[in-house]
Design a protein around this motif. Structure first.
Motif, mmCIF file in Angstrom:
data_model
loop_
_atom_site.group_PDB
_atom_site.id
_atom_site.type_symbol
_atom_site.label_atom_id
_atom_site.label_comp_id
_atom_site.label_asym_id
_atom_site.label_seq_id
_atom_site.Cartn_x
_atom_site.Cartn_y
_atom_site.Cartn_z
ATOM 1 N N GLN A 19 -3.750 5.356 -9.712
ATOM 2 C CA GLN A 19 -2.430 5.560 -9.121
ATOM 3 C C GLN A 19 -2.117 4.451 -8.116
ATOM 4 O OE1 GLN A 19 -2.497 9.465 -7.355
ATOM 5 N NE2 GLN A 19 -2.296 10.521 -9.317
ATOM 6 N N ARG A 20 -3.085 4.137 -7.290
ATOM 7 C CA ARG A 20 -2.887 3.092 -6.283
ATOM 8 C C ARG A 20 -2.649 1.733 -6.937
ATOM 9 N NH1 ARG A 20 -6.148 1.534 -2.720
ATOM 10 N NH2 ARG A 20 -4.938 1.743 -0.827
ATOM 11 N N ASN A 28 7.757 0.112 -10.985
ATOM 12 C CA ASN A 28 8.954 0.797 -10.517
ATOM 13 C C ASN A 28 8.667 2.298 -10.449
ATOM 14 O OD1 ASN A 28 11.481 1.950 -10.122
ATOM 15 N ND2 ASN A 28 12.512 0.448 -11.392
ATOM 16 N N LEU A 29 8.764 2.860 -9.268
ATOM 17 C CA LEU A 29 8.409 4.262 -9.045
ATOM 18 C C LEU A 29 9.612 5.201 -9.029
ATOM 19 C CD1 LEU A 29 5.771 3.810 -6.201
ATOM 20 C CD2 LEU A 29 5.352 4.124 -8.636
ATOM 21 N N LYS A 30 10.799 4.664 -9.284
ATOM 22 C CA LYS A 30 11.994 5.503 -9.177
ATOM 23 C C LYS A 30 11.912 6.715 -10.104
ATOM 24 C CE LYS A 30 16.991 5.581 -9.283
ATOM 25 N NZ LYS A 30 18.218 4.802 -9.296
ATOM 26 N N ASP A 31 11.553 6.512 -11.359
ATOM 27 C CA ASP A 31 11.473 7.640 -12.296
ATOM 28 C C ASP A 31 10.409 8.639 -11.867
ATOM 29 O OD1 ASP A 31 13.524 6.631 -13.845
ATOM 30 O OD2 ASP A 31 12.186 5.576 -15.217
ATOM 31 N N MET A 114 14.787 0.129 -1.635
ATOM 32 C CA MET A 114 14.327 1.476 -1.971
ATOM 33 C C MET A 114 13.015 1.413 -2.751
ATOM 34 S SD MET A 114 14.959 4.554 -1.363
ATOM 35 C CE MET A 114 15.770 6.053 -1.742
ATOM 36 N N ARG A 115 12.861 0.443 -3.639
ATOM 37 C CA ARG A 115 11.600 0.308 -4.395
ATOM 38 C C ARG A 115 10.441 0.027 -3.439
ATOM 39 N NH1 ARG A 115 15.417 1.322 -7.283
ATOM 40 N NH2 ARG A 115 14.766 3.293 -6.410
ATOM 41 N N GLU A 116 10.687 -0.778 -2.423
ATOM 42 C CA GLU A 116 9.640 -1.078 -1.433
ATOM 43 C C GLU A 116 9.317 0.160 -0.606
ATOM 44 O OE1 GLU A 116 6.702 -3.113 0.489
ATOM 45 O OE2 GLU A 116 7.814 -3.738 -1.281
ATOM 46 N N VAL A 117 10.341 0.897 -0.220
ATOM 47 C CA VAL A 117 10.129 2.138 0.537
ATOM 48 C C VAL A 117 9.316 3.115 -0.305
ATOM 49 C CG1 VAL A 117 11.287 4.170 1.493
ATOM 50 C CG2 VAL A 117 12.173 1.890 1.996
ATOM 51 N N GLU A 118 9.680 3.250 -1.580
ATOM 52 C CA GLU A 118 8.944 4.142 -2.478
ATOM 53 C C GLU A 118 7.471 3.750 -2.548
ATOM 54 O OE1 GLU A 118 12.602 5.087 -5.607
ATOM 55 O OE2 GLU A 118 11.164 3.493 -6.031
ATOM 56 N N ARG A 119 7.211 2.457 -2.705
ATOM 57 C CA ARG A 119 5.817 1.989 -2.805
ATOM 58 C C ARG A 119 5.040 2.271 -1.516
ATOM 59 N NH1 ARG A 119 8.007 -1.946 -5.927
ATOM 60 N NH2 ARG A 119 8.421 -3.405 -4.250
ATOM 61 N N ARG A 120 5.637 1.943 -0.402
ATOM 62 C CA ARG A 120 4.924 2.132 0.871
ATOM 63 C C ARG A 120 4.675 3.612 1.173
ATOM 64 N NH1 ARG A 120 5.283 -2.456 4.837
ATOM 65 N NH2 ARG A 120 5.985 -4.218 3.603
ATOM 66 N N VAL A 121 5.680 4.423 0.932
ATOM 67 C CA VAL A 121 5.519 5.855 1.191
ATOM 68 C C VAL A 121 4.485 6.443 0.237
ATOM 69 C CG1 VAL A 121 6.678 8.104 1.066
ATOM 70 C CG2 VAL A 121 7.784 6.193 2.234
ATOM 71 N N ILE A 126 -0.671 8.929 -0.637
ATOM 72 C CA ILE A 126 -1.884 9.006 -1.458
ATOM 73 C C ILE A 126 -3.123 8.765 -0.603
ATOM 74 C CG2 ILE A 126 -3.196 7.833 -3.279
ATOM 75 C CD1 ILE A 126 -0.508 7.490 -4.766
ATOM 76 N N ASP A 127 -3.090 7.726 0.226
ATOM 77 C CA ASP A 127 -4.249 7.423 1.072
ATOM 78 C C ASP A 127 -4.566 8.556 2.036
ATOM 79 O OD1 ASP A 127 -4.506 5.005 -0.214
ATOM 80 O OD2 ASP A 127 -3.678 3.805 1.433
ATOM 81 N N GLU A 128 -3.530 9.098 2.667
ATOM 82 C CA GLU A 128 -3.741 10.188 3.623
ATOM 83 C C GLU A 128 -4.307 11.424 2.934
ATOM 84 O OE1 GLU A 128 -1.081 13.191 6.374
ATOM 85 O OE2 GLU A 128 -0.247 11.245 5.847
#
Length: 175
Positions: A19-20, A28-31, A114-121, A126-128
């Motif tokens: 996943q990481r 692209n994580l939008k979907d 938004m794609r960058e926000v999705e990736r960072r969040v 996931i890490d937490e």
């Protein structure tokens, strides 16, 4: 036996690292995010609506309020008034509103942000959750030997417990 215990965690680690990797490679994580939103909305509505009661007696302001707090977008229920209400219709209505809210938020940001926000969040969550899961599994390992006293196979019990905690972690990640 230690190898068998480690094998359980290794399989879980592979799933998380996969996943990481998809996130790090810029997929692209939008979907994926919209799917998570749909699942979350369906769960909130399903848990809040008492299907044993007649649909006209459902208080849809409860799931609407919960969704507004979580997703920070309005969920008016007026549009459902006067219609023949069924649970799938209510879920679909709220999913459309949630998706529209997501699109509005994306439209208010510079292109690609938004794609960058999705990736960072996604990476942060996931890490937490993975760290919390590892701590929880350590606690399971500490107490798993006591299951032998109850005439249960500790390895089998560990596998069950590890699977259940991993599934719960994945649900928290989606949420």
């Amino acid at each position: 036996h230690l190898l068998e215990y480690d094998d359980v965690m290794n399989k879980q680690r592979e799933v998380i690292y996969d996943q990481r990797l998809h996130i790090l490679e810029g997929e692209n994580l939008k979907d994926v995010m919209l799917g998570y939103i749909d699942d979350y909305v369906a769960e909130v509505v399903t848990n809040a609506v008492d299907t044993t009661r007649h649909p006209e007696e459902w208080d849809l302001t409860v799931p609407a309020g919960d969704l507004e707090l979580a997703l920070l977008t309005p969920f008016p229920v007026k549009e459902l008034e006067g219609q023949r209400i069924e649970l799938p219709l209510v879920i679909e209505h709220f999913q459309k509103l949630a998706r529209a809210g997501y699109e509005r938020k994306e439209a208010g940001l510079p292109e690609g942000l938004m794609r960058e926000v999705e990736r960072r969040v996604a990476m942060s969550v996931i890490d937490e959750q993975w760290r919390d899961h590892l701590h929880e599994i350590d606690l399971v390992k500490e107490g798993i030997g006591l299951r032998a006293w109850g005439q249960k196979d500790p390895l089998l019990e560990y596998k069950k417990e590890a699977f259940n905690t991993f599934a719960a972690m994945n649900e928290r990640i989606k949420e």
